[in-house]
Design a protein around this motif. Structure first.
Motif, PDB file in Angstrom:
ATOM      1  N   ASN A  55     -12.297  12.788  11.149  1.00  0.00           N
ATOM      2  CA  ASN A  55     -13.592  12.772  10.476  1.00  0.00           C
ATOM      3  C   ASN A  55     -13.723  11.589   9.522  1.00  0.00           C
ATOM      4  OD1 ASN A  55     -15.345  13.818   7.941  1.00  0.00           O
ATOM      5  ND2 ASN A  55     -16.160  14.548   9.884  1.00  0.00           N
ATOM      6  N   ILE A  56     -12.663  11.318   8.770  1.00  0.00           N
ATOM      7  CA  ILE A  56     -12.715  10.191   7.841  1.00  0.00           C
ATOM      8  C   ILE A  56     -12.912   8.887   8.612  1.00  0.00           C
ATOM      9  CG2 ILE A  56     -11.320   8.779   6.259  1.00  0.00           C
ATOM     10  CD1 ILE A  56     -10.313  11.278   5.016  1.00  0.00           C
ATOM     11  N   HIS A  74       0.821  -1.215   0.000  1.00  0.00           N
ATOM     12  CA  HIS A  74       0.000   0.000   0.000  1.00  0.00           C
ATOM     13  C   HIS A  74       0.853   1.262   0.000  1.00  0.00           C
ATOM     14  CE1 HIS A  74      -3.750  -2.261   0.742  1.00  0.00           C
ATOM     15  NE2 HIS A  74      -2.940  -3.101   1.362  1.00  0.00           N
ATOM     16  N   ARG A  90      -1.078  10.042  -0.438  1.00  0.00           N
ATOM     17  CA  ARG A  90      -2.093  10.556  -1.361  1.00  0.00           C
ATOM     18  C   ARG A  90      -3.312  11.064  -0.595  1.00  0.00           C
ATOM     19  NH1 ARG A  90      -2.620   5.893  -4.837  1.00  0.00           N
ATOM     20  NH2 ARG A  90      -0.399   5.792  -5.190  1.00  0.00           N
ATOM     21  N   LYS A 120      -2.646  14.389   1.148  1.00  0.00           N
ATOM     22  CA  LYS A 120      -2.642  15.555   0.269  1.00  0.00           C
ATOM     23  C   LYS A 120      -3.964  16.314   0.317  1.00  0.00           C
ATOM     24  CE  LYS A 120       0.460  14.673  -3.570  1.00  0.00           C
ATOM     25  NZ  LYS A 120       0.417  14.012  -4.863  1.00  0.00           N
ATOM     26  N   ASP A 121      -5.050  15.591   0.578  1.00  0.00           N
ATOM     27  CA  ASP A 121      -6.366  16.225   0.580  1.00  0.00           C
ATOM     28  C   ASP A 121      -6.664  16.965   1.876  1.00  0.00           C
ATOM     29  OD1 ASP A 121      -7.180  15.681  -1.925  1.00  0.00           O
ATOM     30  OD2 ASP A 121      -8.170  13.800  -1.441  1.00  0.00           O
ATOM     31  N   ALA A 122      -5.769  16.836   2.846  1.00  0.00           N
ATOM     32  CA  ALA A 122      -6.037  17.437   4.143  1.00  0.00           C
ATOM     33  C   ALA A 122      -5.612  18.893   4.179  1.00  0.00           C
ATOM     34  CB  ALA A 122      -5.308  16.660   5.231  1.00  0.00           C
ATOM     35  N   ILE A 123      -6.444  19.717   4.782  1.00  0.00           N
ATOM     36  CA  ILE A 123      -6.043  21.090   5.057  1.00  0.00           C
ATOM     37  C   ILE A 123      -5.417  21.098   6.444  1.00  0.00           C
ATOM     38  CG2 ILE A 123      -6.900  23.427   5.482  1.00  0.00           C
ATOM     39  CD1 ILE A 123      -9.039  22.732   3.316  1.00  0.00           C
ATOM     40  N   ASP A 124      -6.030  20.324   7.359  1.00  0.00           N
ATOM     41  CA  ASP A 124      -5.492  20.142   8.701  1.00  0.00           C
ATOM     42  C   ASP A 124      -5.595  18.649   9.013  1.00  0.00           C
ATOM     43  OD1 ASP A 124      -4.641  20.338  11.251  1.00  0.00           O
ATOM     44  OD2 ASP A 124      -6.155  21.781  11.903  1.00  0.00           O
ATOM     45  N   PRO A 166      -8.188  16.950  12.280  1.00  0.00           N
ATOM     46  CA  PRO A 166      -9.640  16.822  12.059  1.00  0.00           C
ATOM     47  C   PRO A 166      -9.977  16.038  10.796  1.00  0.00           C
ATOM     48  CG  PRO A 166      -8.925  19.087  11.702  1.00  0.00           C
ATOM     49  CD  PRO A 166      -7.768  18.356  12.285  1.00  0.00           C
ATOM     50  N   PHE A 167      -9.097  16.080   9.835  1.00  0.00           N
ATOM     51  CA  PHE A 167      -9.317  15.359   8.572  1.00  0.00           C
ATOM     52  C   PHE A 167      -9.355  13.850   8.809  1.00  0.00           C
ATOM     53  CE2 PHE A 167      -7.294  13.376   4.761  1.00  0.00           C
ATOM     54  CZ  PHE A 167      -8.223  13.750   3.801  1.00  0.00           C
ATOM     55  N   GLN A 203     -16.572   8.680   9.894  1.00  0.00           N
ATOM     56  CA  GLN A 203     -17.531   8.424   8.807  1.00  0.00           C
ATOM     57  C   GLN A 203     -17.405   7.004   8.263  1.00  0.00           C
ATOM     58  OE1 GLN A 203     -18.674  11.126   5.693  1.00  0.00           O
ATOM     59  NE2 GLN A 203     -17.199  12.602   6.418  1.00  0.00           N
ATOM     60  N   ARG A 204     -16.161   6.582   8.099  1.00  0.00           N
ATOM     61  CA  ARG A 204     -15.888   5.267   7.517  1.00  0.00           C
ATOM     62  C   ARG A 204     -16.433   4.147   8.420  1.00  0.00           C
ATOM     63  NH1 ARG A 204     -16.224   2.289   3.878  1.00  0.00           N
ATOM     64  NH2 ARG A 204     -14.831   0.531   3.690  1.00  0.00           N
TER      65      ARG A 204
END
Lengths: 192, 256
Positions: free
Chosen positions: B244-245, B224, B230, B233-237, B240-241, B248-249
């Motif tokens: 939250n994921i 992996h 990758r 990269k989508d995280a601003i912070d 909390p990112f 939700q997951r």
């Protein structure tokens, strides 16, 4: 006959989507996008050009303005002024697109199939699709709402059950506990 | 040309919205935004999920794990990837996956997922025999029978137990109160936990059993490589990112 086809094409591009066409519209466009990406990979076309082509297809169906608004939440949205709203919407849209663009090179032969649509409310429809690679499968759900003009627009996308808007909302609300909205704008500007 | 006009005209008619009075429109819009806000409300302040008593520690541990992952585990996994060909790495992973069958079976059964329990059993029999003790995932590759992953955290969630507050464990990463209890229970069921030197097996010392367990982690990571970067990269912070994921997951996995 030729006019008929041209006419139909024109009309299809003019409007977003009607309820009964969501599934066909999305399947066709997803197929087109996959073709564009495949073709791009084979011919080494830059990600900028590829993503421009893809956004041309999807921009009419995505309600970026609403997405930005939902990502900060109603309370915050009401507390900021018009120019802050506009700046935020621009930056957030840019951020969503650059995040999508950065994932383009991950593509290697996966197929995307549109499975079904589910009407969960009078003004909400879920389009369930699946991205499948050799071993793994990812559920992707496009969430549509019915706008005032009776057209349907996407306001969020769930990947493996994780809502993209929700992840941004969690981060923004965390950030706003510590600092002002202008600080958030600065941070978003740096990251996009 | 006549057709063209006809079509355009007919569409224009369909989309002509009746003129309604303004106040009606406004209430409608307020109603719509309320709908959206309640849909996304779970991250708002007054929500239970927002109780994060360990946030100070969690943030630090998120960064520690991030550092460990990017600077130690990832380079090691990349090196390992160069040395061992993919079929072997996959095979090792398959064997360990196959050994965790009792865990998946039990959790499927506890959630009354009898069809999935049957599928898991089928997979275990196929992979343990023609799959050469689990080295090959023939059930998936040849018979297209997919694994039905369930863990004890999901079982607890199935019985209505809420996640509790969020905890970031060293090396293991994101978890919460419920899933931690799940992890411990799963650990008790997983045969890997009991792997130690017993004098009659292949292991010469307990040090080797630790080595095997570490290899398992490195082997998994080698399959992996790049995924965490990758995602990140989508995280601003980051904190909390990931939090939250994770929440939700898990919610999604429990609902399935």
């Amino acid at each position: 006959m030729r006019y008929l086809i041209i006419g139909l094409m024109l009309v299809a591009n003019l409007f977003a989507v009607q309820e009964d066409k969501i599934q066909i519209f999305m399947s066709q466009n997803i197929n087109n996008v996959v073709k564009i990406i495949k073709n791009g990979k084979e011919n080494n076309i830059s990600k900028d050009i590829l993503s421009q082509k893809i956004f041309k297809i999807f921009d009419p169906v995505f309600d970026y303005k609403l997405m930005a608004r939902l990502a900060v939440g109603g309370r915050v949205w009401r507390s900021i002024n018009q120019s802050q709203r506009e700046e935020f919407t621009t930056l957030f849209t840019k951020r969503l697109k650059s995040s999508y663009k950065s994932k383009l090179d991950m593509y290697n032969g996966q197929t995307i199939t549109v499975d079904s649509i589910k009407k969960i409310k009078a003004n909400r429809i879920l389009l369930l699709s699946e991205l499948s690679g050799k071993k793994q499968k990812y559920d992707i759900t496009y969430k549509f709402y019915k706008a005032k003009n009776a057209q349907w627009y996407i306001y969020d996308v769930n990947i493996l059950g994780v809502s993209i808007i929700q992840t941004y909302r969690a981060q923004f609300s965390d950030e706003l506990k510590k600092s002002s909205f202008n600080e958030l704008l600065k941070k978003l500007y740096k990251k996009s | 040309m006549k057709f063209l006009f006809f079509i355009l005209f007919s569409f224009a008619c369909t989309y002509a919205t009746p003129i309604s009075n303004k106040s009606h429109k406004n209430t409608e819009q307020v109603q719509m935004m309320d709908d959206f806000n309640s849909e996304f409300a779970s991250t708002d302040k007054n929500d239970k999920n927002e109780i994060d008593p360990l946030s100070g520690y969690n943030r630090v541990m998120t960064n520690v794990n991030d550092y460990f992952y990017l600077n130690i585990l990832d380079p090691v996994a990349r090196g390992y990837k160069v040395i061992l060909p993919k079929p072997i790495r996959k095979g090792v992973n398959n064997i360990l996956d196959n050994l965790a069958y009792p865990l998946r079976l039990l959790n499927n059964l506890l959630q009354f997922k009898f069809k999935n329990s049957y599928t898991e059993t089928q997979r275990f029999i196929l992979n343990s025999t023609i799959g050469l003790a689990g080295f090959m995932d023939v059930a998936n590759d040849k018979f297209h029978i997919k694994q039905k992953q369930e863990d004890f955290g999901q079982t607890l969630g199935f019985y209505g137990i809420g996640g509790g507050f969020y905890i970031v464990w060293p090396l293991l990463g994101p978890s919460n109160l419920r899933d931690t209890a799940g992890l411990i229970t799963d650990g008790l069921i997983n045969p890997m936990t009991y792997m130690k030197n017993r004098g009659y097996n292949l292991l010469n010392s307990n040090f080797e059993s630790v080595a095997v367990k570490s290899t398992n982690i490195i082997n998994f990571s080698s399959l992996h490589v790049g995924e965490y970067e990758r995602l990140k990269k989508d995280a601003i912070d980051l904190y909390p990112f990931l939090k939250n994921i994770y929440e939700q997951r898990r919610k999604k996995q429990i609902s399935e």
